[in-house]
Write a protein that holds these residues in place. Sequence first.
Motif, mmCIF file in Angstrom:
data_model
loop_
_atom_site.group_PDB
_atom_site.id
_atom_site.type_symbol
_atom_site.label_atom_id
_atom_site.label_comp_id
_atom_site.label_asym_id
_atom_site.label_seq_id
_atom_site.Cartn_x
_atom_site.Cartn_y
_atom_site.Cartn_z
ATOM 1 N N CYS A 38 -8.598 9.928 7.126
ATOM 2 C CA CYS A 38 -8.639 9.523 5.726
ATOM 3 C C CYS A 38 -7.761 8.282 5.531
ATOM 4 O O CYS A 38 -6.719 8.143 6.189
ATOM 5 C CB CYS A 38 -8.152 10.649 4.826
ATOM 6 N N PRO A 39 -8.142 7.356 4.667
ATOM 7 C CA PRO A 39 -7.381 6.129 4.467
ATOM 8 C C PRO A 39 -5.916 6.387 4.121
ATOM 9 O O PRO A 39 -5.593 7.291 3.347
ATOM 10 C CB PRO A 39 -8.115 5.449 3.298
ATOM 11 N N THR A 42 0.824 -1.210 0.000
ATOM 12 C CA THR A 42 0.000 0.000 0.000
ATOM 13 C C THR A 42 0.859 1.261 0.000
ATOM 14 O O THR A 42 2.024 1.243 0.384
ATOM 15 C CB THR A 42 -0.921 0.027 1.227
ATOM 16 N N GLU A 43 0.232 2.343 -0.435
ATOM 17 C CA GLU A 43 0.898 3.647 -0.545
ATOM 18 C C GLU A 43 -0.018 4.706 0.069
ATOM 19 O O GLU A 43 -1.241 4.653 -0.115
ATOM 20 C CB GLU A 43 1.149 3.967 -2.017
ATOM 21 N N ASP A 44 0.541 5.639 0.794
ATOM 22 C CA ASP A 44 -0.248 6.711 1.399
ATOM 23 C C ASP A 44 -0.521 7.793 0.368
ATOM 24 O O ASP A 44 0.393 8.456 -0.117
ATOM 25 C CB ASP A 44 0.500 7.306 2.600
ATOM 26 N N ALA A 73 -3.053 10.100 1.073
ATOM 27 C CA ALA A 73 -3.864 11.047 1.847
ATOM 28 C C ALA A 73 -5.359 10.874 1.566
ATOM 29 O O ALA A 73 -6.113 11.838 1.560
ATOM 30 C CB ALA A 73 -3.422 12.484 1.564
ATOM 31 N N GLY A 74 -5.766 9.645 1.309
ATOM 32 C CA GLY A 74 -7.170 9.348 1.076
ATOM 33 C C GLY A 74 -7.636 9.533 -0.355
ATOM 34 O O GLY A 74 -8.778 9.200 -0.683
ATOM 35 N N VAL A 75 -6.785 10.031 -1.240
ATOM 36 C CA VAL A 75 -7.197 10.331 -2.619
ATOM 37 C C VAL A 75 -7.039 9.088 -3.496
ATOM 38 O O VAL A 75 -5.925 8.621 -3.739
ATOM 39 C CB VAL A 75 -6.378 11.493 -3.208
ATOM 40 N N PHE A 76 -8.164 8.552 -3.960
ATOM 41 C CA PHE A 76 -8.138 7.430 -4.904
ATOM 42 C C PHE A 76 -7.917 7.939 -6.317
ATOM 43 O O PHE A 76 -7.190 7.330 -7.105
ATOM 44 C CB PHE A 76 -9.447 6.641 -4.815
#
Length: 273
Positions: free
Chosen positions: A224-225, A82-84, A86-89
């Motif tokens: 945020c994910p 996984t990569e951060d 900031a919640g932006v898909f």
Amino acid sequence: MRLRITHTTEYRYDDPVQYSLQRLRLSPQDGPGQKVLSWNIVVDGAKVEAGFNDQFGNHTHLVSTEGDSHSVHIVASGEVETEDRAGVFGPHQGYVPLWLYLRDTPLTKPGKLIRELARSLSGGDELAKMHDLMGKLNAQIAYETGTTGTETTAEQALEAGHGVCQDHAHAFIGAARVLSLPARYVSGYLMMDDRMEQTATHAWAEVYLQGLGWVGFDAANNHCPDTRYIRIATGLSYTDAAPVSGMRIGLAGEDLTVKLMVEATQSQSQSQS
């Protein structure tokens, strides 16, 4: 971050099941913020009938039982990097048009409380309002297991003042749609900071914002994910993205057990130590 998941679902019946058909949405896919390194699904006690991508792009398997089966044992496991973000898909993908995500469902349909909440949001732009919504829902719906079910609506959870991540996601989606923002439900996995073993998958909401695309908001955790999150399926509500759902014919009693382990791999843990 590299995460290892072992997700076990077991159905036990006190009598043979005449017939059952279950839909499995247990396969994460490569996409913005995650890369599937390995994944496997093993089903005992049932027959895998088909595999396909549904209208929302979720990889789905249909499994059936017939005859003398007293149990169904499903294990989904693998590793995902996984990569951060900031919640932006990011940009919208797939064949489902954005306007469909404005449609109410029985679980997300707003009532008086959801509409009042949507009107109370503050912020200079839509992104700021969504962060305000996330914080307010985190404060107004206390996380309490066993107080709501899969048929609890967003309005009911907000009125009761307690629920689980599914309820936070539904309330968030309902309020976002009141503001004419496309919103969708996301099911997946979350690596907890205080434990590896869990008894349920996780869920959060995504809203489509101009200039950013889909952005995730986890109101259950007011966050945020990030790299701790793995996406499995999306839809208009829980009904479209449930990890396991289905139907059965017969009067046999059912006992469901879910065991889930989400952990950083050993190499990842050593690199952070």
